[in-house]
Design an enzyme around this catalytic site. Structure first.
Site, short mmCIF file in Angstrom:
data_model
loop_
_atom_site.label_atom_id
_atom_site.label_comp_id
_atom_site.label_asym_id
_atom_site.label_seq_id
_atom_site.Cartn_x
_atom_site.Cartn_y
_atom_site.Cartn_z
NE ARG A 53 -1.10 -3.00 1.89
CZ ARG A 53 -0.41 -3.67 2.23
NH1 ARG A 53 -0.59 -4.31 1.17
NH2 ARG A 53 0.39 -3.90 3.55
CB THR A 54 3.42 2.76 2.13
OG1 THR A 54 3.02 1.96 3.54
CG2 THR A 54 4.49 2.79 2.32
CB CYS A 88 -3.94 -2.95 6.59
SG CYS A 88 -3.22 -2.21 5.15
CB THR A 90 -1.08 2.34 4.85
OG1 THR A 90 -0.30 2.11 5.69
CG2 THR A 90 -0.72 3.12 3.79
CB THR A 130 3.03 3.29 6.63
OG1 THR A 130 2.07 4.16 6.12
CG2 THR A 130 3.24 2.19 7.48
CE LYS A 169 4.27 -4.35 6.41
NZ LYS A 169 3.31 -4.91 6.31
CB CYS A 196 1.32 1.13 11.43
SG CYS A 196 2.53 -0.36 10.26
#
Length: 231
Positions: A53-54, A88, A90, A130, A169, A196
């Site tokens: 996503r970021t 999530c 983001t 993020t 992650k 986050c």
């Protein structure tokens, strides 16, 4: 027990996988249940292949995660869930499209966090998130609309936060002394938001450095339990 009325919760998971595991754990722990049957009914679709996503939001990738997310929404539509959630933050950049595609009500982690902050009469909140969340401005806007001042990290502070998030992650937990340096923020705020969901994995460690923090995923979990618990 068979007469218990429950609402069914659908989870858009895998963003990332361990954050989804932690969210499910929260749902279980926060449910006031004395038997298996008193826990809420949950359907989890964990799709770890959903693009980053970021990377998409910050322009580092042109691969949108939205189509893969909407595939899960379509599956949840066929299963008649009453509410959907996405652990999530983001990913909430796409919240409007997700809600438009869903037959169920989406519990928005941004809105639920701000509602919680308003009950605390918070005036300012530090965002620990993020680069995608901060670049999109989704949380800043939600806070500002509620009259709460967002406090953003400096570029160097954001870089350290991203190091922590992507280490988590990759399955690595930060050393306590390193974490203290990585979460050393300038500027004053009434509370710090763990914005986050990966950070929820180390919330106990974070509490030692940021005792006055709010875990956004915890707020979402408590809301989901309150709506879906048997009556």
């Amino acid at each position: 027990m068979s007469n218990l009325k429950k609402k069914k919760l659908g989870i858009i998971g895998g963003l990332g996988p361990m954050a989804t595991v932690r969210f499910y754990e929260m749902l279980t722990n926060y449910t006031n249940a004395t038997s298996d049957q008193e826990h809420i009914d949950i359907i989890i679709f964990s799709s770890s292949s959903i693009p980053d996503r970021t990377a998409f939001i910050t322009g580092k990738s042109d691969e949108s995660p939205l189509p893969a997310i909407l595939e899960i929404v379509e599956k949840l539509n066929t299963l008649d869930v009453d509410y959907i959630v996405m652990p999530c933050i983001t990913g909430h950049y796409f919240a409007e499209q997700i809600q438009n595609a869903s037959n169920a009500v989406m519990l928005n982690i941004l809105d639920e966090t701000v509602l919680h902050l308003r009950t605390m009469e918070v005036q300012s909140a530090r965002i620990i998130a993020t680069d995608g969340t901060i670049t999109s401005g989704i949380l800043q806007k939600t806070l500002e609309n509620a009259g709460i001042q967002p406090v953003l990290p400096t570029p160097s502070e954001s870089m350290k936060v991203m190091d922590v998030i992507y280490s988590l992650k990759s399955g690595k937990r930060p050393e306590p002394e390193n974490l203290k340096k990585q979460l050393n923020f300038s500027g004053q705020a009434d509370v710090s938001l763990l914005a986050c969901t990966e950070l929820s994995l180390i919330s106990t460690l974070i509490a030692k450095n940021l005792p006055n923090h709010i875990d956004c995923m915890e707020v979402l979990a408590r809301k989901a339990v309150s709506l879906c618990s048997p009556t």
